[in-house]
Design an enzyme around this catalytic site. Structure first.
Site, PDB file in Angstrom:
ATOM      1  N   GLY A   6      20.616 -27.251  47.818  1.00  5.81           N
ATOM      2  CA  GLY A   6      20.092 -28.756  47.687  1.00  5.81           C
ATOM      3  C   GLY A   6      20.320 -29.560  46.615  1.00  5.81           C
ATOM      4  N   VAL A   7      19.938 -28.851  45.373  1.00  2.00           N
ATOM      5  CA  VAL A   7      20.115 -29.721  44.237  1.00  2.00           C
ATOM      6  C   VAL A   7      21.593 -29.966  43.912  1.00  2.00           C
ATOM      7  CG1 VAL A   7      19.464 -29.676  41.768  1.00  2.00           C
ATOM      8  CG2 VAL A   7      17.896 -29.010  43.337  1.00  2.00           C
TER       9      VAL A   7
ATOM     10  N   THR B 287      22.145 -21.361  40.100  1.00  2.00           N
ATOM     11  CA  THR B 287      21.778 -20.294  41.189  1.00  2.00           C
ATOM     12  C   THR B 287      20.276 -20.025  41.344  1.00  2.00           C
ATOM     13  OG1 THR B 287      22.218 -18.698  39.458  1.00  2.00           O
ATOM     14  CG2 THR B 287      24.221 -19.405  40.773  1.00  2.00           C
TER      15      THR B 287
ATOM     16  N   GLU C 121       5.292 -22.953  50.191  1.00  2.00           N
ATOM     17  CA  GLU C 121       6.084 -21.914  50.876  1.00  2.00           C
ATOM     18  C   GLU C 121       5.112 -20.881  51.773  1.00  2.00           C
ATOM     19  OE1 GLU C 121       9.131 -20.218  48.357  1.00  2.00           O
ATOM     20  OE2 GLU C 121       8.851 -21.774  46.721  1.00  2.00           O
TER      21      GLU C 121
ATOM     22  N   ASP D 295       3.873 -20.361  38.778  1.00  2.00           N
ATOM     23  CA  ASP D 295       4.840 -21.402  38.319  1.00  2.00           C
ATOM     24  C   ASP D 295       4.512 -22.372  37.365  1.00  2.00           C
ATOM     25  OD1 ASP D 295       7.061 -23.194  39.468  1.00  2.00           O
ATOM     26  OD2 ASP D 295       5.481 -24.610  39.407  1.00  2.00           O
TER      27      ASP D 295
ATOM     28  N   LYS E 100       6.503 -22.607  33.496  1.00  4.53           N
ATOM     29  CA  LYS E 100       6.903 -23.799  32.932  1.00  4.53           C
ATOM     30  C   LYS E 100       6.007 -23.945  31.728  1.00  4.53           C
ATOM     31  CE  LYS E 100       7.567 -26.024  37.129  1.00  4.53           C
ATOM     32  NZ  LYS E 100       6.933 -26.825  38.424  1.00  4.53           N
TER      33      LYS E 100
ATOM     34  N   GLY F 260      11.533 -33.235  44.883  1.00  3.79           N
ATOM     35  CA  GLY F 260      12.779 -33.590  45.686  1.00  3.79           C
ATOM     36  C   GLY F 260      14.202 -33.008  44.926  1.00  3.79           C
TER      37      GLY F 260
END
Lengths: 344, 344
Positions: free
Chosen positions: B10-11, B95, B209, B220, B224, B321
């Site tokens: 998508g990106v 990837t 998810e 997550d 970060k 997004g």
């Protein structure tokens, strides 16, 4: 890096101190500061081998006339000698702001850029009056113009718009950009006092000036909004294009009513792209806690950009004072050394 | 600018679309994108003269196997051909993340840097596991490594710390860095539902998810935080150094009680410099409205840096997004073109 310092007030002193305190960090960046000139309003000193910063700071603590500093090879000098000698890489322009003519900063900046020196300035006047012209001169001479200090000091408003929004189009700017009005509004809310009393307290604490017009009537906010708009939205607006309202008419009762509903009044500067042009205003707005600028308290400032592809970006911070202002000049210096082209 | 795209999800698609949509803005920056390679997991396509992006996007909308795209001079290809041909300036690595080995991204990034290509990556794995090593390889080969997309996408967390804090020492990092947990906590507060129900709604909306562990158990956020800490505070910490707690045990009643007092629960990642080292944690914290991260709502993320000379800086934003994520890659690309040295 060969440096000339023009204007030696509180920020100039703090900047020299930072050069000493941050010596190791600067060395990591490949920067060995070599301050050749320090020039105040009546003239200054020059040492072709570099002024001994520590000695100079100590001297200027007790001696008002820096021209008499004579350690080593130091000579008395004026601005034009920099242009004649052409022996610096960057000029740091920190003379007082004149919003009508931009002088003497305007001449210093123009001549420095034309002679191939980078310029970093804390002086709003020239940027307010002639940013586009100055950018063109810088671009033509392949040098950079750092203006981060002019719109919020330590708050990275310019970086935020230029670098963090790179590749995106800014559609609106919204900012709580003036510390004094923020303090007064906070004071009215917290201590339930009227405007006049809160202003008096701000003046006693040295937060507001004896003539507070520039801050409380919204002009300081308008000037910062104008610079941000012209730099980040590719505009050539003037102060007259902004509808400006100050905070002097607000009543403690209105603030109290808003507070009961969990809302806060802030003086907000806004530039919004509309179909038929750009709408610019400075006025009191009642913000609710979901607005990211709600939390911008007395000490801080904040700005919010809305963009097409990178969403919203709100930046809050920017402690007041001479050290953060000087640190914002040092930030521009380091980023220019790292190769950043603010101006292409 | 000759570009190779590795990873076409998508990106990757959004990035190609942005190259078309932002053609004029890129031209102003002196960038004419010439995409020579697009490589997905099974292989990809190469055109020595540049792939026709518009045709390629249209093709890949209806054809899953991009290797069959044969317009013009386009050939089938794998990653190693880029290294053999040495005909790109920048490799965009997108990837899927592998947090144990970093592969296949790790190999792509190392080989690209070693061969003198700039790399911009959206892949957390290699950065999490080996930022310092990768930085050294980039530095040795005089190329740049853009990692802005790995820690908040459109939210300029890396820029904020590296560029906006230049010359200043970051003493603590505090962040609301995960959109899914933010959504769930908002949902619990707004609709007064328990965790399990809010999670179900997030899953139905595609925000969480099917296996939500990574988000809701705090990993997550921890990842970060770890990247930010190692990059901005010059550390070499590992995930094991962070005390990590998720949000699954919070009761709707606790959130309701906090809300009555005007407070909000957020999952906060924190790295704080103490006298005896660095304290790192991810846990639920009750924030009051004066905390600048209070206003970080479901859609947004936020981070706050405390520094020695530039005060506090809070950055809020970063729409979620694929387009904002792609725009953050484009931002790194532009800033590298403008000459910025993220890595000296």
């Amino acid at each position: 890096m060969r440096i000339a310092i023009i204007g030696y007030g509180g920020v100039g002193r703090a900047f020299l101190r930072l050069l000493l305190e941050k010596k190791d960090e600067l060395l990591n960046e490949g920067i060995v500061p070599n301050v050749k000139y320090v020039i105040a309003s009546k003239g200054g000193v020059y040492n072709p081998n570099g002024i001994d910063i520590e000695e100079f700071i100590n001297y200027s603590k007790t001696n008002k006339d820096i021209m008499k500093f004579s350690k080593g090879n130091t000579q008395q000098i004026t601005f034009n000698n920099i242009i004649e000698n052409k022996d610096v890489d960057v000029v740091i322009e920190m003379t007082p702001t004149n919003k009508k003519t931009g002088e003497p900063g305007m001449t210093h900046i123009v001549k420095s850029l034309e002679n191939g020196f980078h310029v970093i300035t804390a002086n709003k006047g020239p940027i307010l009056l002639a940013y586009r012209k100055l950018r063109e001169i810088a671009s033509k001479n392949k040098v950079q113009l750092g203006i981060g200090c002019t719109t919020g000091g330590a708050l990275p408003t310019i970086n935020g718009g230029l670098i963090d929004m790179a590749g995106s189009t800014i559609q609106s700017i919204e900012g709580v950009l003036n510390g004094t009005t923020n303090f007064i509004l906070n004071e009215m809310e917290t201590n339930k006092v009227e405007y006049v009393e809160a202003l008096k307290k701000a003046q006693q604490l040295g937060i507001a000036e004896t003539d507070p017009t520039l801050d409380v009537e919204g002009w300081d906010t308008a000037i910062k909004l104008l610079i941000l708009t012209n730099v980040l939205m590719e505009e050539e607006k003037k102060l007259e294009d902004i509808e400006v309202e100050g905070i002097s008419k607000i009543k403690a009762s209105e603030i109290f009513e808003a507070s009961k509903k969990g809302k806060k009044y802030k003086l907000v500067g806004k530039a919004v792209r509309l179909e038929d042009g750009l709408d610019m205003s400075v006025r009191l707005e009642k913000l609710d806690p979901s607005n990211p600028l709600y939390g911008v308290d007395g000490k801080n400032k904040g700005v919010r950009y809305v963009s097409d592809t990178l969403g919203d970006l709100t930046i809050i911070g920017g402690a007041s004072g001479v050290t953060p202002a000087a640190a914002s000049i040092l930030r521009d210096l380091i980023n220019i050394k790292r190769g950043y082209k603010f101006i292409i």
